[in-house]
Design an enzyme around this catalytic site. Structure first.
Site, mmCIF file in Angstrom:
data_model
loop_
_atom_site.group_PDB
_atom_site.id
_atom_site.type_symbol
_atom_site.label_atom_id
_atom_site.label_comp_id
_atom_site.label_asym_id
_atom_site.label_seq_id
_atom_site.Cartn_x
_atom_site.Cartn_y
_atom_site.Cartn_z
ATOM 1 C CD GLU A 192 -3.337 -5.930 4.060
ATOM 2 O OE1 GLU A 192 -4.122 -5.067 4.514
ATOM 3 O OE2 GLU A 192 -2.106 -5.815 4.139
ATOM 4 C CD GLU A 242 -2.978 -1.031 2.311
ATOM 5 O OE1 GLU A 242 -2.861 -0.136 3.164
ATOM 6 O OE2 GLU A 242 -3.929 -1.812 2.279
HETATM 7 C C1 FCB Z 1 -3.941 -2.185 5.694
HETATM 8 C C2 FCB Z 1 -2.515 -2.511 6.040
HETATM 9 C C3 FCB Z 1 -2.372 -3.600 7.079
HETATM 10 C C4 FCB Z 1 -3.436 -3.491 8.157
HETATM 11 C C5 FCB Z 1 -4.814 -3.373 7.560
HETATM 12 C C6 FCB Z 1 -5.925 -3.295 8.557
HETATM 13 O O1 FCB Z 1 -4.032 -0.891 5.252
HETATM 14 O O2 FCB Z 1 -1.811 -2.923 4.907
HETATM 15 O O3 FCB Z 1 -1.069 -3.540 7.588
HETATM 16 O O4 FCB Z 1 -3.132 -2.455 8.999
HETATM 17 O O5 FCB Z 1 -4.869 -2.253 6.728
#
Ligand code: FCB
Length: 453
Positions: free
Chosen positions: A359, A171
């Protein structure tokens, strides 16, 4: 028997299923065995940077308990584990001497995964820059191109015989935006004079990282990960619509488009014009890269209204609690269609070959009662996002994988330990692990057991 709304079969045989974590958030051991100091090690010592003054110094202590945690991954039947390497565990000063103990630790972790039949997916940079490099400007200094390439080279040479799947950055929008524009994440820098060079250098590094890995291991499977949120206007007015377009360009297009040869979205974000001062001859080519896959990380949608008081972007986010919609403890709206929209949006880029959700997950106030965590909200969340992913996959076959965030509860950056995203609960005093019902649900989902109701 009720037919389940979504099952593993819907995604096909070769779909990649996994779970994710990161070094800084779960390892603890911030100063053990020769590890150097990272920007987060320093940031948490400053006042009012992290909720309740929490630090990541111990966290889930994955450093000590990695075997137990990887055994739980195996027990839950999860075939792929995404984790990150800590730059300062490997190169304590960011460049120069390698800390053999750091490499040994990751060798043990990777070997443990492989011995249990779990494929490791390695993120090279999940936000923990060496402090020594930050002292020289960190991501704002163009020298990061060399520092980063050297770090990637060290890691890939060390683990190339064992690791097939690599992600360059986690990210970049969040670590440059929160860390170099808003100052709410490490290193706590603010303003466009920091954000714009950090952005350009991160775009270059995602390409440099890719080429470096491919040069060493041409057959490696290499991608990078992007945060993304589905953005909708607060009202039907043209002003809100335009504001939503600007926020969409900022949150969803800024890092991928230059890598696909589409340039920075300057037309929608005129304040970006200054980036030209940092673009050197050859950069436009250097930025372009054909990733084997891109990771997209989606949790929610953002509702955006025009706002005259926000400089440059003239837009504000309307928080979920103000909109009175169902949301997680992070105040992120539960909006499963968001993941559908993001798969659709990123699939439409011609240059994107393959998409993996690297994620997706949720934080809710978990309660440990009689050894059980009945986190039905998290199960519902995951199920509904998977249902939308299934729908998206039927139209956009580029979707090839899905990783839940996160394996265990851990240090949620500026939110500290209040937020719990894990499928495994951590008692931070005893380091006791308890698989939540969502973890057992994921096991059943992956094992394709039919639920009898
Ligand atoms: C994302 C991050 C990860 C975690 C989640 C909830 O933005 O990549 O490290 O904090 O959110």
């Amino acid at each position: 028997m009720l037919k389940k709304k979504v099952s593993k079969k819907d995604f096909g045989e070769d779909f990649i299923w996994g779970i994710a974590s990161s070094a800084l958030q779960s390892e603890g051991a911030h100063n053990r065995d020769g590890k150097g100091v990272s920007i987060w090690d320093e940031f948490v010592t400053q006042k009012n940077t992290v909720l309740n003054g929490d630090t990541h110094y111990e966290s889930a202590d994955f450093y000590t308990h990695y075997e137990r945690d990887i055994s739980l991954v195996q027990e839950m039947g999860i075939p792929n584990f995404r984790l990150s390497l800590s730059w300062t565990r490997i190169l304590p000063m960011g460049t120069g001497d390698v800390n053999e103990a750091g490499l040994d630790f990751y060798h043990k972790v990777i070997d443990c995964c492989l011995a249990k039949g779990i494929e490791p997916w390695i993120t090279l940079y999940h936000w923990d820059l060496p402090l020594e490099l930050e002292k020289q400007g960190g991501w704002t200094n163009r020298k990061i191109l060399e520092w980063f390439e050297n770090y990637v080279r060290v890691c890939v040479n060390a683990f190339k015989g064992k690791v097939k799947h690599w992600m360059i950055l986690n990210e970049p929008m969040v670590f440059t935006g929160a860390g170099y524009f808003l100052g709410i994440h490490a290193p706590g820098k603010k303003g466009f004079k920091n954000f714009i060079p950090a952005l350009h250098h991160a775009v270059l590094c995602q390409a440099i990282g890719f080429r470096t890995i491919k040069e060493i291991v041409p057959s490696a499977h290499v991608g990078t990960t992007y945060s993304c949120s589905y953005v909708t206007p607060y009202s039907n007015t043209l002003k809100d619509f335009k504001a939503a377009e600007r926020v969409d360009a900022l949150l969803n297009r800024l890092f991928i488009e230059p890598s696909l040869g589409l340039g920075y979205p300057i037309e929608d974000l005129p304040f970006l014009r200054k980036i030209k001062n940092y673009i050197e001859p050859g950069d436009t080519q250097l930025m372009q890269v054909e990733f084997d896959f891109i990771g997209i990380q989606n949790y929610t949608r953002e509702v955006v209204a025009f706002c005259v008081f926000t400089p440059y972007i003239n837009a504000k986010l309307i928080p979920a609690d103000r909109r009175k919609v169902f949301h997680t403890l992070m105040d992120w709206e539960v909006y499963p269609e968001a993941i559908y929209e993001m798969i659709s949006k990123f699939s439409k880029y011609k240059g994107v070959k393959k998409i993996i959700i690297t994620e997706n997950g949720a934080s809710f106030p978990d309660e440990l009662k009689d050894g059980i965590i009945a986190d039905q909200h998290r199960i519902n969340y995951l199920e509904s996002y998977l249902e939308q992913s299934k729908l998206a996959k039927s139209i956009y076959p580029k979707l090839k994988g899905y990783f839940v965030w996160s394996l265990t509860d851990n240090f949620e950056w500026a939110e500290g330990y209040k937020q719990r995203f894990g499928l495994i609960h951590i008692d931070y005093t005893s380091q006791q692990r308890t698989v939540k019902n969502s973890g057992w649900w994921y096991k059943a989902f992956l094992g394709e057991q039919e639920e009898i109701e």
